[in-house]
Write an enzyme that holds these catalytic residues in place. Structure first.
Site, PDB file in Angstrom:
ATOM      1  N   HIS A 165       7.449   6.858   7.085  1.00 36.73           N
ATOM      2  CA  HIS A 165       7.134   6.000   5.938  1.00 36.73           C
ATOM      3  C   HIS A 165       8.365   5.163   5.643  1.00 36.73           C
ATOM      4  O   HIS A 165       9.482   5.669   5.704  1.00 36.73           O
ATOM      5  CB  HIS A 165       6.792   6.870   4.723  1.00 36.73           C
ATOM      6  N   ARG A 192      11.794  -3.144  -1.348  1.00 40.84           N
ATOM      7  CA  ARG A 192      11.234  -4.018  -2.389  1.00 40.84           C
ATOM      8  C   ARG A 192      12.337  -4.714  -3.178  1.00 40.84           C
ATOM      9  O   ARG A 192      13.451  -4.198  -3.324  1.00 40.84           O
ATOM     10  CB  ARG A 192      10.327  -3.215  -3.326  1.00 40.84           C
ATOM     11  N   GLY A 221      -7.212  -4.115 -11.277  1.00 36.93           N
ATOM     12  CA  GLY A 221      -7.179  -5.235 -10.346  1.00 36.93           C
ATOM     13  C   GLY A 221      -6.285  -5.006  -9.137  1.00 36.93           C
ATOM     14  O   GLY A 221      -6.170  -5.893  -8.291  1.00 36.93           O
ATOM     15  N   ARG A 258      -5.125  -3.754  -5.439  1.00 38.56           N
ATOM     16  CA  ARG A 258      -5.930  -3.675  -4.211  1.00 38.56           C
ATOM     17  C   ARG A 258      -5.857  -2.251  -3.657  1.00 38.56           C
ATOM     18  O   ARG A 258      -4.954  -1.885  -2.893  1.00 38.56           O
ATOM     19  CB  ARG A 258      -5.436  -4.688  -3.181  1.00 38.56           C
ATOM     20  N   SER A 309       5.692  -2.047   2.641  1.00 44.59           N
ATOM     21  CA  SER A 309       5.604  -0.595   2.698  1.00 44.59           C
ATOM     22  C   SER A 309       4.705  -0.212   3.853  1.00 44.59           C
ATOM     23  O   SER A 309       3.764  -0.943   4.200  1.00 44.59           O
ATOM     24  CB  SER A 309       5.107  -0.020   1.388  1.00 44.59           C
TER      25      SER A 309
END
Lengths: 401, 401
Positions: free
Chosen positions: B203, B207, B356, B358, B189
């Site tokens: 953008h 996926r 968790g 990022r 992305s």
């Protein structure tokens, strides 16, 4: 204070008819404007008709620069949302009216205190909701001391849909389920973002809610709070701020400050960053004991504490020298403020997903400018790191009891 | 292109060991770094151990400035997340590996194309998740042409909790309920925010997801899209952009462009503003027919279209003159971009609430700077108003069929 009220009158730019940026549009409601002597001169002629109703933009100077410069113009930034609210507020059962009068007076008091420091003038947009009620949104933007300051009062009434009733029941409110229940909400909310990175941002919000329980009675409660968000930590400022709020709490209940200080730290949690938004203050909701009058009295103590908790801090730092790097850090912290407000703040999220809500009033809380840098980390031992430390582990600035 | 690859080598600032801002911390994983010959010279020595695992920061110049400057350094911004992924991708059942290889190559291709224009260099952070997988986050910040550009590849695997399985079942996936099912997700992305207000933001995101169905089989699907967000409307640019995406679609299915163009307009809807985020592009999800190879081939056509859809537009406008007012309008539009990403974007919200995750990689999409003005309204007849018009009512820029 009085000289500050007069100051805008002396600046020629506030004389003459000014169309605010929001004021491009139809004049379908002008008759409404013209029929009220109080607003005759104070209304900046624009009226816009959007989904949420009607907006009148006031430049307060007009109100104060003429024979209309009566007491009402000093007490209020614009007309009340509820007609004759002062009269209505004198009745013993009129808490919703008492709260509207208090919010409008507090709005004016805060705006005048900020104008006195800044030299600039707030504009006041008065808007009405088709469904009932409306608001007065006061904004000072691009001032000499304040980058952006917004103080918003709103009065909203109508009928709660069954889903909202259900949600309130799950929070312990005793309401008849399955019905659309009449409600009335009155509140003031404000965010002030100063220009100087050594002057902190303040946010406060006080609200009153009442809803017919569907069985002849009424459920009511108050909520609110005040909290401070510095870019640089100055412990004396934070202690002064907390002490002023604690004094307000202590007049009413010796457990309030301890309880509401923790509630504030828990609420203003930018969970995805592992940081609190700022150095806290007080936060509370669903307060409905010991009595309506006593809670209202507590709310007024909190509201009255806003100016003395904050203005001395601004006066102290508005001329502090600062570097480009310090300004940049402030902008990064503003980015975090945006993250909290858009991602976590319940009130903002509720507003953004409410059809017909007045978005400009809801997003007034966002700073004029903000910044995001990938992987920004303050230097070890720096003042920037010192701030992060207290945001990561909130501390008790003064004794809790 | 080749000269651009070499250019960073000539700039002295990229020689020597550089600790990135993210690289303050423990060196508990240094042995991991040292044991791999490929990264011996390319790793900027920092390693941080946060909740999400380990980060290695690469300054690609190292990779390209020495005898390590082998083909792998041009093809990839950092090592693959899956060891020996190229080998694994050659097996017929290895779609997750094929997709990882493709995403890493596309990342490198996009980064190099942007570096060629900007003159600056991306830094690449390679990070590992304790739970399985990791990512490579490439960022160019404060460049001469690009204010902020981020290209992120991630590979995440583990076991889906029953609630997530249930949510997928409700979207029509045939999965055994009640079990924790093994899954594998691979994606790229990117968001690119140029400096010049006449250069639009792009953008894109592609996926691949696969999950054991709990009964010996696998469910898999692809999703993604590419969209453009200008501050000023230039119809030729928008037509070029859409035509390039349409050509990519048309190679695979004549209904794709029509369908995915509408899906894009529907998805990038800043509902609370009544505006689309930009001028659209294509967007799709849950694509699992006609066959895995055919969908992958479509994804590659879309990915391959990114550079030719965007780079010519940037080349055309990077030296356009602009006024302070135009820059200000761009900043206000960046504010809307922040609003969409933080309030509405499903991927961002999912990431922010995933323990968790990022955060720095998720919020890489935010612009370097943004602005919010209360009640900003463009002048009637202005170029700013012309943009708003197409954001409020999306149009067909080219024939849909």
């Amino acid at each position: 204070m009085f000289s500050a009220l007069l100051r805008p009158l002396l600046r020629p730019s506030t004389h003459g008819v000014v169309f605010s940026k929001g004021a491009i549009a139809t004049f379908s409601s002008v008759s409404f404007v013209r029929s009220r002597p109080y607003v005759k001169r104070s209304v900046v002629a624009g009226v816009i008709a959007a989904g949420f109703g009607t907006i009148l933009t006031y430049q307060k100077a007009y109100c104060r620069s003429s024979e209309d410069s009566s007491l009402v113009c000093k007490l209020y930034m614009a007309e009340s949302l509820t007609p004759n609210v002062e009269e209505l507020s004198k009745k013993s059962e009129g808490m919703k009216y008492k709260m509207e009068v208090y919010c409008l007076k507090l709005q004016s008091r805060v705006c005048h205190a900020l104008e006195e420091i800044d030299g600039g003038a707030f504009i006041a947009d008065r808007w009405l909701r088709k469904e009932g009620g409306g608001g007065v949104s006061c904004v000072l933007q691009n001032g000499s001391v304040f980058e952006k300051a917004g103080v918003n009062v709103s009065v909203v009434h109508g009928k709660l849909p069954p889903a909202a009733v259900q949600q309130m029941r799950s929070r312990g409110k005793k309401l008849k389920s399955g019905d659309r229940l009449p409600f009335w909400a009155v509140g003031i909310s404000s965010v002030v973002h100063p220009r100087n990175p050594h002057c902190p941002t303040i946010h406060f919000n006080f609200r009153y809610f009442e809803v017919d329980d569907g069985e002849g009675g009424t459920q009511w409660w108050f909520g609110g709070g005040t909290d401070l968000t510095p870019a640089y930590l100055n412990e004396n400022d934070v202690i002064h701020f907390h002490r002023t709020l604690k004094d307000a709490c202590m007049k009413h209940d010796s457990s309030y400050y301890r309880k509401f200080k923790k509630w504030c730290d828990d609420y203003f949690d930018v969970t995805h960053r592992g940081e609190r938004r700022g150095v806290g203050g007080i936060f509370f909701d669903d307060i409905d004991t010991p009595s309506q009058d006593e809670v209202f009295s507590f709310i007024k103590s909190c509201g009255d504490a806003v100016v003395p908790s904050y203005i001395p801090i601004i006066k102290c730092h508005l001329n502090d020298a600062f570097t480009e790097q310090e300004k940049c850090w402030q902008q990064l912290r503003r980015g975090r403020y945006v993250e909290f407000n858009l991602v976590h703040d319940r009130g903002t999220k509720f507003g953004l997903f409410t059809p017909g809500a007045r978005i400009e009033s809801i997003l007034m809380s966002l700073p004029l400018t903000a910044r995001w840098e990938y992987m920004h980390r303050p230097e070890p031992g720096s003042r920037e790191e010192a701030l992060l430390k207290v945001l990561r582990e909130p501390k008790d600035w003064i004794s809790l009891d």
